[in-house]
Structures are given as C-alpha cells and as structure tokens.
Design a protein around this motif. Sequence first.
Motif, PDB file in Angstrom:
ATOM      1  N   LEU A 117     -10.555  -0.226  -9.945  1.00 25.65           N
ATOM      2  CA  LEU A 117      -9.236   0.270  -9.531  1.00 25.65           C
ATOM      3  C   LEU A 117      -9.327   1.403  -8.508  1.00 25.65           C
ATOM      4  O   LEU A 117      -8.507   1.469  -7.588  1.00 25.65           O
ATOM      5  CB  LEU A 117      -8.438   0.706 -10.756  1.00 25.65           C
ATOM      6  N   VAL A 118     -10.310   2.274  -8.647  1.00 26.56           N
ATOM      7  CA  VAL A 118     -10.478   3.321  -7.633  1.00 26.56           C
ATOM      8  C   VAL A 118     -10.899   2.696  -6.305  1.00 26.56           C
ATOM      9  O   VAL A 118     -10.398   3.088  -5.236  1.00 26.56           O
ATOM     10  CB  VAL A 118     -11.509   4.371  -8.092  1.00 26.56           C
ATOM     11  N   GLY A 119     -11.804   1.727  -6.363  1.00 33.06           N
ATOM     12  CA  GLY A 119     -12.209   1.051  -5.138  1.00 33.06           C
ATOM     13  C   GLY A 119     -11.033   0.397  -4.438  1.00 33.06           C
ATOM     14  O   GLY A 119     -10.878   0.500  -3.215  1.00 33.06           O
ATOM     15  N   TRP A 120     -10.181  -0.275  -5.199  1.00 31.68           N
ATOM     16  CA  TRP A 120      -9.004  -0.929  -4.621  1.00 31.68           C
ATOM     17  C   TRP A 120      -8.023   0.101  -4.052  1.00 31.68           C
ATOM     18  O   TRP A 120      -7.489  -0.076  -2.953  1.00 31.68           O
ATOM     19  CB  TRP A 120      -8.308  -1.773  -5.684  1.00 31.68           C
ATOM     20  N   ALA A 121      -7.789   1.182  -4.798  1.00 30.69           N
ATOM     21  CA  ALA A 121      -6.836   2.198  -4.340  1.00 30.69           C
ATOM     22  C   ALA A 121      -7.300   2.847  -3.038  1.00 30.69           C
ATOM     23  O   ALA A 121      -6.502   3.059  -2.114  1.00 30.69           O
ATOM     24  CB  ALA A 121      -6.647   3.259  -5.425  1.00 30.69           C
ATOM     25  N   VAL A 122      -8.585   3.153  -2.942  1.00 27.98           N
ATOM     26  CA  VAL A 122      -9.103   3.772  -1.723  1.00 27.98           C
ATOM     27  C   VAL A 122      -9.046   2.790  -0.564  1.00 27.98           C
ATOM     28  O   VAL A 122      -8.642   3.145   0.554  1.00 27.98           O
ATOM     29  CB  VAL A 122     -10.543   4.272  -1.941  1.00 27.98           C
ATOM     30  N   TYR A 123      -9.426   1.535  -0.814  1.00 28.75           N
ATOM     31  CA  TYR A 123      -9.416   0.529   0.252  1.00 28.75           C
ATOM     32  C   TYR A 123      -8.010   0.333   0.809  1.00 28.75           C
ATOM     33  O   TYR A 123      -7.791   0.400   2.029  1.00 28.75           O
ATOM     34  CB  TYR A 123      -9.954  -0.780  -0.309  1.00 28.75           C
ATOM     35  N   ARG A 124      -7.053   0.115  -0.066  1.00 28.97           N
ATOM     36  CA  ARG A 124      -5.685  -0.106   0.399  1.00 28.97           C
ATOM     37  C   ARG A 124      -5.090   1.172   0.988  1.00 28.97           C
ATOM     38  O   ARG A 124      -4.315   1.121   1.942  1.00 28.97           O
ATOM     39  CB  ARG A 124      -4.809  -0.600  -0.748  1.00 28.97           C
ATOM     40  N   GLY A 125      -5.472   2.319   0.425  1.00 30.54           N
ATOM     41  CA  GLY A 125      -4.965   3.573   0.952  1.00 30.54           C
ATOM     42  C   GLY A 125      -5.429   3.820   2.378  1.00 30.54           C
ATOM     43  O   GLY A 125      -4.640   4.265   3.228  1.00 30.54           O
ATOM     44  N   VAL A 126      -6.694   3.532   2.651  1.00 31.73           N
ATOM     45  CA  VAL A 126      -7.217   3.705   4.010  1.00 31.73           C
ATOM     46  C   VAL A 126      -6.514   2.751   4.971  1.00 31.73           C
ATOM     47  O   VAL A 126      -6.132   3.136   6.082  1.00 31.73           O
ATOM     48  CB  VAL A 126      -8.740   3.476   4.037  1.00 31.73           C
ATOM     49  N   LEU A 127      -6.328   1.489   4.553  1.00 35.19           N
ATOM     50  CA  LEU A 127      -5.662   0.522   5.429  1.00 35.19           C
ATOM     51  C   LEU A 127      -4.231   0.943   5.727  1.00 35.19           C
ATOM     52  O   LEU A 127      -3.756   0.826   6.874  1.00 35.19           O
ATOM     53  CB  LEU A 127      -5.677  -0.868   4.787  1.00 35.19           C
ATOM     54  N   ARG A 128      -3.514   1.421   4.719  1.00 30.66           N
ATOM     55  CA  ARG A 128      -2.133   1.863   4.945  1.00 30.66           C
ATOM     56  C   ARG A 128      -2.100   3.086   5.863  1.00 30.66           C
ATOM     57  O   ARG A 128      -1.190   3.220   6.696  1.00 30.66           O
ATOM     58  CB  ARG A 128      -1.454   2.181   3.619  1.00 30.66           C
ATOM     59  N   LEU A 129      -3.071   3.976   5.700  1.00 27.55           N
ATOM     60  CA  LEU A 129      -3.127   5.162   6.543  1.00 27.55           C
ATOM     61  C   LEU A 129      -3.384   4.771   7.998  1.00 27.55           C
ATOM     62  O   LEU A 129      -2.763   5.315   8.920  1.00 27.55           O
ATOM     63  CB  LEU A 129      -4.229   6.097   6.044  1.00 27.55           C
ATOM     64  N   VAL A 130      -4.286   3.832   8.209  1.00 30.28           N
ATOM     65  CA  VAL A 130      -4.602   3.378   9.564  1.00 30.28           C
ATOM     66  C   VAL A 130      -3.418   2.627  10.169  1.00 30.28           C
ATOM     67  O   VAL A 130      -3.082   2.803  11.346  1.00 30.28           O
ATOM     68  CB  VAL A 130      -5.853   2.476   9.552  1.00 30.28           C
ATOM     69  N   ALA A 131      -2.762   1.797   9.348  1.00 30.50           N
ATOM     70  CA  ALA A 131      -1.644   1.001   9.856  1.00 30.50           C
ATOM     71  C   ALA A 131      -0.449   1.869  10.207  1.00 30.50           C
ATOM     72  O   ALA A 131       0.332   1.543  11.109  1.00 30.50           O
ATOM     73  CB  ALA A 131      -1.241  -0.048   8.825  1.00 30.50           C
ATOM     74  N   GLY A 132      -0.275   2.987   9.513  1.00 32.57           N
ATOM     75  CA  GLY A 132       0.872   3.852   9.769  1.00 32.57           C
ATOM     76  C   GLY A 132       2.159   3.119   9.437  1.00 32.57           C
ATOM     77  O   GLY A 132       2.356   2.632   8.329  1.00 32.57           O
ATOM     78  N   THR A 133       3.035   3.026  10.430  1.00 36.19           N
ATOM     79  CA  THR A 133       4.298   2.324  10.228  1.00 36.19           C
ATOM     80  C   THR A 133       4.188   0.839  10.539  1.00 36.19           C
ATOM     81  O   THR A 133       5.160   0.100  10.386  1.00 36.19           O
ATOM     82  CB  THR A 133       5.391   2.930  11.131  1.00 36.19           C
TER      83      THR A 133
END
Length: 237
Positions: A117-133
């Motif tokens: 779950l931490v691996g998934w949260a970090v992975y998706r969090g980084v992608l959302r941060l990079v994607a922005g809006t």
Amino acid sequence: MHIPDGVLDPVALTVTGVAAVGAVGAAGWSLRRGSPRVASALVGAGAVLAAHLVDVPVYGAHTAHLVGGALLAIALGPWLGLVVMAAVLALEALVLADGGVLALGANVVVMGVVGVLVGWAVYRGVLRLVAGTGSVGSISDAWRVGAAALAAGASVLASSVVLVGVLAMGGAAVAVSGAALEVLIPHHLLWALLEGALTGAVVAVGLAWRRSRARALARAAVARQVHVLDGDLDTLG
C-alpha cells in the motif's frame, strides 16, 4: 525481513494477526466485482517468491531480501497485490519455513499491508504530482519508471520502520536496540536502493514491451484493412 516465531509476544501476534486478516479480507472484498486475473497473479506470486528466496542474514534471526510489494501494486493494483503477497508469505511460512507460522500476521502487515500500500500510494502520488491538472494517462514512460523506483524504495523503508516498531511492541526491544539498529537500518537502506533500481528496470522493460506490442497490433490492423480494400475477403474469416 521475515519475523520468525518466538520473537513476538502473544499481544503483538494477536494485534498484527487481526490487522492482517482485516486488511486481506478488505482487499479480497474490493476485488469481488472485478474480473479475475489469475495468470497475472500467478506470475507476480512466482516473481515475489523467487525474490524472497535470496535471503541475506542481517542480525541474529533477521534477514533482508527484495520485497516486491511496490512492483505487485503497480502491476496488479493494490488490492490484488496485497492478496498475492499474503498468499506468498503464507506459502513461505507453511511450506518453506521462511518466517514463523504464528508470526504470519506480522509478516503480512510488514511486507504486505505496508509494503504494497505504501508503494502504491507513493507511485500514484508521484504521477498525480507530475500530471498536475492534466491526466495521469498522458505522463511519459520515463516519469513512470522514476515513480516506480521511488515507490519501491519508499515501500522497503516503510516496511523496515514498521518491522522495528512491531519488534519493539512485541517485547523484542533488546533485539532492535543498540548494535542491532546499527546493522538493520543501513542494510535495509541498501536493500531499498537496490529494490528501487530493480523495480524501475522491470517497469521500464514492461513499458517498452507494451509499446512494441501496440505498434505491432497497429501495423497488423493497417495490413488487414489494406487487404480488405484489395478484395482479399479471406482476411475477414
């Protein structure tokens, strides 16, 4: 990173056991409406089992090895990844005597619940941060590889911290103090870096294969259309 039997007290075993059953049960419940991906799950289980077999002694009864939680989450999704990790840990404890049977719940919490779950949260969090809006789907493969590597490293570090906490909670404070911490923490930091690099490499290969397959399918579709336009009706059969 497996916890053997005889290390944790009954209270810690009970708490982690209940937490593991609840987490795996919730993960299984979330999968009830999805289509089964048995082949992918078996491949993931085999890969994680092979990674866990490379066990390096660290301190006393404790060992270190690749975990694979982040990679399972990225490849299968967090819920199926958690179920697969729990199944692998159960097989190791019951058949291979790797990790205690009574401590199975603790190992599922450390490597399954936290690792996946931490691996998934970090992975998706980084992608959302990079994607922005923008859309996550538009992110380049290079960013996905970097996010996977960071997620894998973070998941191992998180599992290591929870491992130390579980050991301390379970009456094994002596086993995680002083000289033990001086060995456990640096070793798991190195394993986090190694797991991050290997996970990034595996994701890079998987993305490259997906691009290659997509191009091949596109070429096949174009060729099929050309044949139909030329009157080759056999291609419709």
